[in-house]
Design a protein around this motif. Structure first.
Motif, PDB file in Angstrom:
ATOM      1  N   ALA A  83      52.240  37.604  56.521  1.00  0.00           N
ATOM      2  CA  ALA A  83      51.489  36.412  56.122  1.00  0.00           C
ATOM      3  C   ALA A  83      50.031  36.466  56.568  1.00  0.00           C
ATOM      4  O   ALA A  83      49.126  36.071  55.817  1.00  0.00           O
ATOM      5  CB  ALA A  83      52.168  35.170  56.685  1.00  0.00           C
ATOM      6  N   MET A  84      49.771  36.963  57.788  1.00  0.00           N
ATOM      7  CA  MET A  84      48.390  37.016  58.280  1.00  0.00           C
ATOM      8  C   MET A  84      47.551  37.996  57.456  1.00  0.00           C
ATOM      9  O   MET A  84      46.386  37.726  57.156  1.00  0.00           O
ATOM     10  CB  MET A  84      48.364  37.429  59.763  1.00  0.00           C
ATOM     11  N   GLN A  85      48.158  39.126  57.096  1.00  0.00           N
ATOM     12  CA  GLN A  85      47.436  40.090  56.261  1.00  0.00           C
ATOM     13  C   GLN A  85      47.122  39.486  54.889  1.00  0.00           C
ATOM     14  O   GLN A  85      46.035  39.688  54.351  1.00  0.00           O
ATOM     15  CB  GLN A  85      48.260  41.368  56.095  1.00  0.00           C
ATOM     16  N   MET A  86      48.083  38.734  54.356  1.00  0.00           N
ATOM     17  CA  MET A  86      47.845  38.087  53.060  1.00  0.00           C
ATOM     18  C   MET A  86      46.708  37.077  53.169  1.00  0.00           C
ATOM     19  O   MET A  86      45.860  36.973  52.289  1.00  0.00           O
ATOM     20  CB  MET A  86      49.120  37.396  52.568  1.00  0.00           C
ATOM     21  N   LEU A  87      46.699  36.339  54.294  1.00  0.00           N
ATOM     22  CA  LEU A  87      45.661  35.323  54.510  1.00  0.00           C
ATOM     23  C   LEU A  87      44.270  35.966  54.539  1.00  0.00           C
ATOM     24  O   LEU A  87      43.362  35.540  53.825  1.00  0.00           O
ATOM     25  CB  LEU A  87      45.946  34.601  55.826  1.00  0.00           C
ATOM     26  N   TRP A  88      44.129  37.024  55.333  1.00  0.00           N
ATOM     27  CA  TRP A  88      42.815  37.668  55.437  1.00  0.00           C
ATOM     28  C   TRP A  88      42.424  38.373  54.142  1.00  0.00           C
ATOM     29  O   TRP A  88      41.243  38.362  53.763  1.00  0.00           O
ATOM     30  CB  TRP A  88      42.768  38.621  56.634  1.00  0.00           C
ATOM     31  N   SER A  89      43.407  38.972  53.463  1.00  0.00           N
ATOM     32  CA  SER A  89      43.102  39.598  52.164  1.00  0.00           C
ATOM     33  C   SER A  89      42.603  38.548  51.192  1.00  0.00           C
ATOM     34  O   SER A  89      41.670  38.790  50.420  1.00  0.00           O
ATOM     35  CB  SER A  89      44.336  40.271  51.564  1.00  0.00           C
ATOM     36  N   SER A  90      43.229  37.359  51.228  1.00  0.00           N
ATOM     37  CA  SER A  90      42.832  36.274  50.333  1.00  0.00           C
ATOM     38  C   SER A  90      41.390  35.850  50.602  1.00  0.00           C
ATOM     39  O   SER A  90      40.591  35.668  49.671  1.00  0.00           O
ATOM     40  CB  SER A  90      43.777  35.094  50.523  1.00  0.00           C
ATOM     41  N   ILE A  91      41.035  35.710  51.890  1.00  0.00           N
ATOM     42  CA  ILE A  91      39.682  35.282  52.256  1.00  0.00           C
ATOM     43  C   ILE A  91      38.662  36.339  51.838  1.00  0.00           C
ATOM     44  O   ILE A  91      37.623  36.038  51.254  1.00  0.00           O
ATOM     45  CB  ILE A  91      39.607  34.993  53.772  1.00  0.00           C
ATOM     46  N   PHE A  92      38.991  37.611  52.109  1.00  0.00           N
ATOM     47  CA  PHE A  92      38.094  38.715  51.779  1.00  0.00           C
ATOM     48  C   PHE A  92      37.891  38.820  50.267  1.00  0.00           C
ATOM     49  O   PHE A  92      36.761  38.908  49.780  1.00  0.00           O
ATOM     50  CB  PHE A  92      38.683  40.016  52.340  1.00  0.00           C
ATOM     51  N   ALA A 141      41.981  34.957  40.981  1.00  0.00           N
ATOM     52  CA  ALA A 141      43.392  34.636  40.762  1.00  0.00           C
ATOM     53  C   ALA A 141      44.273  35.278  41.838  1.00  0.00           C
ATOM     54  O   ALA A 141      45.154  34.620  42.401  1.00  0.00           O
ATOM     55  CB  ALA A 141      43.822  35.105  39.367  1.00  0.00           C
ATOM     56  N   VAL A 142      44.011  36.564  42.145  1.00  0.00           N
ATOM     57  CA  VAL A 142      44.815  37.260  43.159  1.00  0.00           C
ATOM     58  C   VAL A 142      44.615  36.591  44.521  1.00  0.00           C
ATOM     59  O   VAL A 142      45.578  36.377  45.267  1.00  0.00           O
ATOM     60  CB  VAL A 142      44.456  38.763  43.210  1.00  0.00           C
ATOM     61  N   ALA A 143      43.353  36.214  44.829  1.00  0.00           N
ATOM     62  CA  ALA A 143      43.064  35.546  46.109  1.00  0.00           C
ATOM     63  C   ALA A 143      43.841  34.231  46.213  1.00  0.00           C
ATOM     64  O   ALA A 143      44.373  33.904  47.271  1.00  0.00           O
ATOM     65  CB  ALA A 143      41.565  35.293  46.258  1.00  0.00           C
ATOM     66  N   THR A 144      43.907  33.489  45.090  1.00  0.00           N
ATOM     67  CA  THR A 144      44.616  32.208  45.098  1.00  0.00           C
ATOM     68  C   THR A 144      46.111  32.408  45.335  1.00  0.00           C
ATOM     69  O   THR A 144      46.727  31.698  46.129  1.00  0.00           O
ATOM     70  CB  THR A 144      44.385  31.462  43.765  1.00  0.00           C
ATOM     71  N   VAL A 145      46.698  33.397  44.648  1.00  0.00           N
ATOM     72  CA  VAL A 145      48.132  33.675  44.822  1.00  0.00           C
ATOM     73  C   VAL A 145      48.412  34.092  46.266  1.00  0.00           C
ATOM     74  O   VAL A 145      49.366  33.605  46.893  1.00  0.00           O
ATOM     75  CB  VAL A 145      48.590  34.767  43.823  1.00  0.00           C
ATOM     76  N   LEU A 146      47.551  34.979  46.831  1.00  0.00           N
ATOM     77  CA  LEU A 146      47.728  35.423  48.217  1.00  0.00           C
ATOM     78  C   LEU A 146      47.646  34.242  49.186  1.00  0.00           C
ATOM     79  O   LEU A 146      48.413  34.141  50.138  1.00  0.00           O
ATOM     80  CB  LEU A 146      46.675  36.467  48.585  1.00  0.00           C
ATOM     81  N   TRP A 147      46.703  33.329  48.899  1.00  0.00           N
ATOM     82  CA  TRP A 147      46.538  32.132  49.739  1.00  0.00           C
ATOM     83  C   TRP A 147      47.806  31.284  49.723  1.00  0.00           C
ATOM     84  O   TRP A 147      48.309  30.862  50.772  1.00  0.00           O
ATOM     85  CB  TRP A 147      45.324  31.338  49.258  1.00  0.00           C
ATOM     86  N   LEU A 148      48.345  31.054  48.488  1.00  0.00           N
ATOM     87  CA  LEU A 148      49.544  30.228  48.359  1.00  0.00           C
ATOM     88  C   LEU A 148      50.730  30.871  49.072  1.00  0.00           C
ATOM     89  O   LEU A 148      51.503  30.195  49.751  1.00  0.00           O
ATOM     90  CB  LEU A 148      49.864  29.979  46.878  1.00  0.00           C
ATOM     91  N   LEU A 149      50.861  32.205  48.916  1.00  0.00           N
ATOM     92  CA  LEU A 149      51.953  32.917  49.597  1.00  0.00           C
ATOM     93  C   LEU A 149      51.794  32.816  51.111  1.00  0.00           C
ATOM     94  O   LEU A 149      52.762  32.603  51.837  1.00  0.00           O
ATOM     95  CB  LEU A 149      51.978  34.390  49.168  1.00  0.00           C
ATOM     96  N   ALA A 150      50.539  32.963  51.588  1.00  0.00           N
ATOM     97  CA  ALA A 150      50.288  32.937  53.032  1.00  0.00           C
ATOM     98  C   ALA A 150      50.600  31.557  53.613  1.00  0.00           C
ATOM     99  O   ALA A 150      51.293  31.452  54.621  1.00  0.00           O
ATOM    100  CB  ALA A 150      48.849  33.337  53.335  1.00  0.00           C
TER     101      ALA A 150
END
Lengths: 153, 119
Positions: B3-12, B57-66
């Motif tokens: 989850a943390m990796q997804m969160l940072w990937s989303s922000i980046f 779109a990918v950032a949004t999905v990653l955010w929701l998953l995180a």
């Protein structure tokens, strides 16, 4: 300085009283577009949220696909997405006019609108630290448009 | 990805998306006398704009998953790292001049976002 900004400045110069050309008035058109974009995006968010809330209250179907279908056909969710889309279009227009390092921090107003709207619509409590945060964001946004404006294209 | 990796990937990725958008609108400037609708259609043929849409779109999905796994009040203030990231990237890739005044405003806004999320 770009051509567009030059014309903008020129227009501002012409609008001023002759002899007072040094006091160039800047126009706030792009900043107003950003404000519009933030308001549309936040309204979209809140509509989607209220749509999801009422779906949850009515009981969601089990299984991923039926659940996604019920999301996709909820009127509040569809309206929310459309309004969010208008906000995005306004954002694209604003980005074409000013620096991204100037504009992007202004979009933090979104959190302020969502926090205030959430408390108004869903009765979410706003604790004291959040009020302070809202004021600090306002202060930062004010500082940015006041100080950070120069050479912003 | 946890989850943390997804969160940072989303922000980046969200930060990169803003840079791509700026590249797109910079390359497709409104020519004088051009209608806004025509300009919008021209934007749709830009690879930069499609790259922006995709990364957004990918950032949004990653955010929701995180945030389905991490407490939102913990995840939310980290979003303000995006303002710092966009300022740095805009300087490197777009040649924007980020003055100390802009940095001061960015720091203040980040502080405010952290306070809004704090409970």
């Amino acid at each position: 300085m770009s051509e567009e900004l030059m014309t903008e400045t020129h227009a501002a110069l012409l609008a001023n009283v002759p002899g007072k050309a040094s006091a160039v008035r800047r126009t706030y058109f792009v900043e107003l577009v950003v404000l519009g974009s933030v308001l549309f995006a936040a309204t979209g968010h809140l509509l989607i949220k209220s749509g999801l809330n009422s779906l949850r209250a009515a009981g969601l179907p089990s299984g991923l696909v039926p659940r996604l279908m019920s999301y996709a056909f909820a009127p509040a969710v569809i309206c929310g997405l459309l309004i969010y889309g208008i906000g995005t279009a306004l954002w694209v227009f604003a980005v074409s006019k000013r620096d991204i390092s100037y504009l992007f921090p202004l979009s933090a107003l979104n959190y302020v609108v969502v926090a205030l709207g959430g408390s108004w619509l869903f009765g979410e409590q706003i604790p004291a630290t959040r009020w302070i945060g809202i004021l600090v964001v306002f202060g930062g946004v004010w500082l940015m448009q006041q100080w950070g404006f120069e050479e912003s294209q | 990805m946890n989850a943390m990796q997804m969160l940072w990937s989303s922000i980046f990725l969200g930060g990169i998306a803003q840079i791509l958008l700026k590249c797109g609108v910079r390359n497709a400037r409104v020519s004088s006398g051009e209608k806004l609708g025509h300009w919008a259609l021209r934007l749709l043929t830009s690879w930069w704009i499609w790259a922006w849409g995709l990364s957004f779109a990918v950032a949004t999905v990653l955010w929701l998953l995180a945030v389905s796994q991490i407490n939102i009040s913990y995840a939310f203030p980290l979003l303000s790292a995006g303002y710092v990231l966009v300022a740095i990237l805009s300087r490197i890739f777009l040649g924007e001049k980020v003055s100390w005044k802009r940095w001061a405003a960015i720091v203040l806004i980040c502080l405010g976002v952290v306070l809004i999320a704090n409970q």
